[in-house]
Design a protein around this motif. Sequence first.
Motif, short mmCIF file in Angstrom:
data_model
loop_
_atom_site.label_atom_id
_atom_site.label_comp_id
_atom_site.label_asym_id
_atom_site.label_seq_id
_atom_site.Cartn_x
_atom_site.Cartn_y
_atom_site.Cartn_z
N VAL A 1 16.09 4.71 2.19
CA VAL A 1 15.19 6.18 2.29
C VAL A 1 14.71 5.43 0.93
N SER A 2 15.17 5.43 -0.11
CA SER A 2 14.47 4.45 -1.21
C SER A 2 12.81 4.18 -1.35
N GLN A 3 12.90 3.63 -0.17
CA GLN A 3 11.74 2.52 0.30
C GLN A 3 10.87 3.99 0.37
N ASN A 4 11.39 4.57 1.56
CA ASN A 4 10.05 5.49 2.38
C ASN A 4 9.30 6.72 0.85
N VAL A 5 10.31 7.22 0.01
CA VAL A 5 10.36 8.15 -1.35
C VAL A 5 8.87 7.92 -1.82
N ALA A 6 9.55 5.88 -2.57
CA ALA A 6 8.82 5.08 -3.73
C ALA A 6 7.16 5.38 -3.05
N LEU A 7 7.29 5.09 -1.41
CA LEU A 7 6.25 4.71 -1.18
C LEU A 7 5.64 5.96 -0.69
N MET A 8 6.24 7.57 -0.73
CA MET A 8 5.10 8.12 -1.00
C MET A 8 5.34 9.05 -2.39
N LEU A 9 5.15 8.38 -3.02
CA LEU A 9 5.07 8.49 -4.50
C LEU A 9 3.88 7.87 -4.91
N SER A 10 3.63 6.86 -4.90
CA SER A 10 2.15 5.18 -4.76
C SER A 10 1.90 6.43 -4.06
N ALA A 11 1.45 6.97 -3.05
CA ALA A 11 0.11 7.42 -2.22
C ALA A 11 -0.23 9.01 -3.18
N ILE A 12 1.03 9.54 -3.91
CA ILE A 12 0.48 10.01 -4.57
C ILE A 12 0.14 10.40 -5.55
N VAL A 13 0.72 9.44 -6.47
CA VAL A 13 0.13 8.62 -7.46
C VAL A 13 -1.67 8.03 -7.64
N LEU A 14 -1.49 6.98 -6.21
CA LEU A 14 -2.57 6.50 -6.02
C LEU A 14 -3.89 7.45 -5.32
N TRP A 15 -3.95 8.80 -5.37
CA TRP A 15 -4.54 9.93 -4.51
C TRP A 15 -5.13 10.39 -5.78
N ILE A 16 -3.97 10.83 -7.16
CA ILE A 16 -3.99 11.16 -8.20
C ILE A 16 -5.14 10.52 -9.12
N SER A 17 -5.29 9.14 -8.87
CA SER A 17 -6.01 8.10 -10.01
C SER A 17 -7.01 7.99 -9.44
N GLN A 18 -7.06 7.86 -8.31
CA GLN A 18 -8.97 8.03 -8.23
C GLN A 18 -9.16 8.66 -7.40
N SER A 19 -9.15 10.10 -7.45
CA SER A 19 -9.33 11.66 -8.14
C SER A 19 -10.22 11.77 -8.72
N THR A 20 -9.43 11.03 -10.10
CA THR A 20 -10.13 11.24 -11.33
C THR A 20 -11.29 10.26 -11.95
N HIS A 21 -12.20 10.71 -12.45
CA HIS A 21 -13.33 10.60 -12.64
C HIS A 21 -12.83 8.93 -14.64
N SER A 22 -13.44 8.01 -13.56
CA SER A 22 -13.99 7.59 -14.72
C SER A 22 -14.97 7.21 -15.71
N GLU A 23 -14.73 7.02 -17.25
CA GLU A 23 -15.01 6.91 -18.22
C GLU A 23 -16.22 6.40 -17.73
N TYR A 24 -16.71 5.08 -17.21
CA TYR A 24 -17.38 4.36 -17.28
C TYR A 24 -18.25 4.59 -16.11
N GLU A 25 -18.04 5.34 -15.41
CA GLU A 25 -18.76 5.64 -14.37
C GLU A 25 -19.81 6.42 -14.39
N TYR A 26 -21.24 6.62 -13.20
CA TYR A 26 -22.06 7.90 -13.78
C TYR A 26 -22.22 7.58 -12.54
N SER A 27 -23.50 9.34 -12.02
CA SER A 27 -23.00 9.91 -11.70
C SER A 27 -24.93 10.35 -11.32
N LEU A 28 -25.70 8.79 -10.30
CA LEU A 28 -27.24 9.01 -10.27
C LEU A 28 -27.71 10.11 -9.11
N SER A 29 -28.46 11.79 -9.56
CA SER A 29 -29.16 12.09 -8.28
C SER A 29 -30.57 12.16 -8.67
N ILE A 30 -31.25 12.44 -7.97
CA ILE A 30 -32.84 12.77 -7.43
C ILE A 30 -33.01 13.68 -7.62
#
Length: 185
Positions: A156-185
Amino acid sequence: MDSLPRANYDPRRVCLNPFPALNLGKHRRAIGIYLAGGLFALANWTFLDAAILSAHAHPPWDEPQTPPPVHVSFVDWVPGICSLLGMLVVNLIDKDRVRGEEGFGDGGAVWRARLILFIGFALMAGGLAGSVTVLVLKYVMQDYLEQYTYYGYANVSQNVALMLSAIVLWISQSTHSEYEYSLSI
């Protein structure tokens, strides 16, 4: 019930109370990714610890001829596999496609991305529900000693931690890094 003033109301919001804004500085994305990796490692190490303990379980000291009553079997591995597959599915989806941004073609692509995202979260929820079911039916209802019920709690603790890991990774990948540039023409 008080309603929000019209000046503060955004019709695109889902929740009335917005989530608190955490300011972690310029390294917030890296912190989230490392935290998700730590949760992922902790989740799998916990279950592998239970599987290794189960493989090397000894008979009780007072009855040396009696084998251990229960071992970790394939049934115990299935919930973790479902959660792991769900985590992979959730984190392989492009976040901009789910939001419908960046001009990703027709609305069908957004709908399919959201459907696959739902399937990923359903796999993780099914893994968690399966691990609780295995814990209750295999370990708790049989009234084993605490050293054997640990196998179910680790699952049970494995599955809870995997779910929390997925949520944290989703949220952290959704934030934009300071070094990302949005280039559009």
